[in-house]
Design a protein around this motif. Structure first.
Motif, short mmCIF file in Angstrom:
data_model
loop_
_atom_site.label_atom_id
_atom_site.label_comp_id
_atom_site.label_asym_id
_atom_site.label_seq_id
_atom_site.Cartn_x
_atom_site.Cartn_y
_atom_site.Cartn_z
N PRO A 144 0.83 -1.21 0.00
CA PRO A 144 0.00 0.00 0.00
C PRO A 144 0.87 1.26 0.00
CG PRO A 144 -0.79 -1.58 1.63
CD PRO A 144 0.53 -2.09 1.16
N ALA A 145 0.62 2.16 -0.92
CA ALA A 145 1.43 3.38 -1.02
C ALA A 145 1.21 4.33 0.15
CB ALA A 145 1.14 4.09 -2.34
N SER A 146 0.13 4.14 0.89
CA SER A 146 -0.14 4.99 2.05
C SER A 146 0.58 4.51 3.31
CB SER A 146 -1.65 5.05 2.31
OG SER A 146 -2.18 3.74 2.45
N ASN A 147 1.08 3.27 3.30
CA ASN A 147 1.70 2.67 4.49
C ASN A 147 3.22 2.75 4.36
OD1 ASN A 147 -0.95 2.11 4.98
ND2 ASN A 147 -0.71 -0.11 5.16
N ASP A 148 3.77 3.93 4.60
CA ASP A 148 5.20 4.10 4.38
C ASP A 148 6.07 3.29 5.33
OD1 ASP A 148 4.02 5.81 6.18
OD2 ASP A 148 5.34 7.50 5.77
N HIS A 149 5.51 2.80 6.43
CA HIS A 149 6.30 1.97 7.34
C HIS A 149 6.61 0.60 6.74
CE1 HIS A 149 2.12 0.78 8.19
NE2 HIS A 149 2.61 -0.39 8.56
N MET A 150 5.92 0.25 5.65
CA MET A 150 6.15 -1.04 4.99
C MET A 150 7.19 -0.96 3.87
SD MET A 150 2.31 -2.56 4.46
CE MET A 150 1.23 -3.01 5.83
N PHE A 151 7.57 0.24 3.46
CA PHE A 151 8.36 0.40 2.24
C PHE A 151 9.73 -0.27 2.34
CE2 PHE A 151 6.07 4.63 1.04
CZ PHE A 151 4.91 3.92 0.78
N ALA A 152 10.43 -0.06 3.45
CA ALA A 152 11.79 -0.60 3.57
C ALA A 152 11.77 -2.12 3.54
CB ALA A 152 12.44 -0.10 4.86
N LYS A 153 10.79 -2.72 4.18
CA LYS A 153 10.70 -4.19 4.18
C LYS A 153 10.41 -4.70 2.78
CE LYS A 153 8.56 -8.06 6.62
NZ LYS A 153 7.62 -8.48 7.71
N SER A 154 9.57 -4.00 2.04
CA SER A 154 9.28 -4.41 0.67
C SER A 154 10.52 -4.29 -0.21
CB SER A 154 8.14 -3.57 0.09
OG SER A 154 6.93 -3.81 0.78
N ALA A 155 11.28 -3.20 -0.03
CA ALA A 155 12.49 -3.00 -0.82
C ALA A 155 13.52 -4.09 -0.57
CB ALA A 155 13.09 -1.63 -0.53
N ALA A 156 13.50 -4.66 0.63
CA ALA A 156 14.48 -5.69 1.00
C ALA A 156 13.90 -7.10 0.89
CB ALA A 156 14.95 -5.45 2.44
N SER A 157 12.73 -7.24 0.30
CA SER A 157 12.01 -8.52 0.31
C SER A 157 12.59 -9.55 -0.66
CB SER A 157 10.55 -8.29 -0.05
OG SER A 157 10.42 -7.86 -1.39
N GLY A 158 13.36 -9.10 -1.63
CA GLY A 158 13.85 -10.01 -2.66
C GLY A 158 12.89 -10.21 -3.81
N ALA A 159 11.79 -9.46 -3.82
CA ALA A 159 10.84 -9.55 -4.93
C ALA A 159 11.46 -9.02 -6.21
CB ALA A 159 9.57 -8.77 -4.60
N ASP A 160 11.12 -9.63 -7.32
CA ASP A 160 11.62 -9.13 -8.60
C ASP A 160 11.05 -7.75 -8.91
OD1 ASP A 160 13.16 -11.37 -9.11
OD2 ASP A 160 11.56 -12.41 -10.19
N LEU A 161 9.80 -7.54 -8.54
CA LEU A 161 9.15 -6.23 -8.74
C LEU A 161 8.33 -5.92 -7.50
CD1 LEU A 161 7.31 -4.91 -11.88
CD2 LEU A 161 6.09 -4.94 -9.71
N VAL A 162 8.40 -4.68 -7.05
CA VAL A 162 7.53 -4.19 -5.97
C VAL A 162 6.73 -3.03 -6.54
CG1 VAL A 162 7.41 -3.00 -3.75
CG2 VAL A 162 9.03 -4.88 -4.06
N PHE A 163 5.41 -3.08 -6.34
CA PHE A 163 4.61 -1.92 -6.75
C PHE A 163 3.95 -1.29 -5.53
CE2 PHE A 163 1.59 -5.42 -7.18
CZ PHE A 163 0.38 -4.90 -6.72
N LEU A 164 4.09 0.01 -5.44
CA LEU A 164 3.44 0.80 -4.40
C LEU A 164 2.06 1.16 -4.93
CD1 LEU A 164 6.49 2.98 -3.30
CD2 LEU A 164 5.78 0.72 -2.49
#
Length: 310
Positions: A15-35
């Motif tokens: 969710p683009a409104s949940n900025d507390h999740m962004f760092a974990k998503s960036a480090a998740s190892g996903a090939d693509l992350v969409f906000l």
């Protein structure tokens, strides 16, 4: 039209409104992350979320992860602002825009033209790619023209949630039928999307799987989608990322077998034959195409097969 080769085994929604999740998503190892500026954001938060998304795309270390947003549909009053504000702020830090609820080729054209004007105005050094969501029955009916609507399109995604509502299907919260039905209730939709994508030379991505507490069922869904020809699947939780990455990667045995097929066929070709045998099975040009698909995926993963035993 040829899409830029990218890994899309896992596409993680955040969710683009949940900025507390962004760092974990960036480090998740996903090939693509969409906000996600669309369904994952409350309507009152959507405009505010644009800046949060742009700053995260620009400022966080995403490594090799493809950076994306999902904009709001073009039939909403948020759509143009999503594109203009995020692209203007994020600039080259945005790789892909996911366009939801695409119904016709003209929907893609609208985003394409807006992006072209922005890129020229801002002097951006790289084009922003598109992925499109088929989640309306009208979109499925027009999927062939949608797939060919723009050379920005790199992938088509099946959105089972909204599609089930559009179709009027009786499903549970995991988008599975509420009564036993033989086979896959969404097989027709998946097959249509897959054929349209392959015809256009772009990727096909399978639907999200909301029940993230059932990893075995998610793994099965990934395996079945991969068997059909999908190259990846949405993840709605970081715990699903590694499952998808594994499921949509060729195994060492698959790569080794593909290399043996290629070698056997080339040897037969050099000898003036169009087919040969390998392990008691016929190997011809059709097998060569399958092997090339496997080795192509391996190369995209940085695994050439040269390190594998013959």
């Amino acid at each position: 039209m040829g899409a830029k080769p990218r890994l899309r085994r896992s596409e993680l929604a955040t969710p683009a409104s949940n900025d507390h999740m962004f760092a974990k998503s960036a480090a998740s190892g996903a090939d693509l992350v969409f906000l996600d500026l669309e369904d994952a954001c409350a309507p009152a938060e959507r405009e505010k979320a644009r800046g949060k998304a742009a700053r995260a795309l620009r400022d966080l270390d995403w490594g090799h992860t493809t950076r994306a947003i999902r904009m709001n549909g073009i039939d909403t009053h948020w759509a143009y602002g999503d594109v203009i504000e995020v692209v203007t702020m994020a600039r080259e830090a945005l790789d892909v825009i996911i366009v939801p609820k695409v119904r016709r080729a003209r929907d893609v054209w609208w985003v394409d033209v807006l992006l072209t004007q922005l890129e020229e105005t801002l002097g951006l050094s790289q084009r922003i790619a598109l992925e499109v969501l088929i989640e309306e029955t009208e979109g499925l009916q027009n999927v062939d023209e949608i797939a060919a609507a723009s050379d920005r399109i790199e992938a088509i995604i099946f959105g089972a949630g909204d599609f089930s509502a559009s179709q009027g299907a009786r499903v549970d919260t995991n988008f599975d039928p509420i009564v036993p039905i033989p086979g896959d209730i969404w097989h027709y939709a998946r097959a249509r999307i897959l054929v349209a994508a392959r015809t256009a030379g772009i990727d096909a991505i399978d639907a999200p799987f909301p029940n993230y507490k059932d990893p075995d069922a998610y793994r099965t869904a990934c395996d079945r989608a991969g068997a059909m020809g999908f190259v990846g699947k949405w993840a709605i939780h970081p715990s699903q990322v590694e499952i998808a990455n594994t499921a949509f990667s060729p195994t060492a045995d698959e790569i080794a077998h593909a290399m043996r097929i290629l070698a056997a066929y080339r040897a037969a070709e050099s000898a003036g034959r169009g087919a040969t045998g390998l392990d008691g099975m016929l190997v011809d040009a059709a097998h060569l195409r399958h092997a090339a698909t496997v080795t192509g995926r391996a190369e995209l993963l940085g695994r050439s097969g040269k390190e594998l035993p013959a």
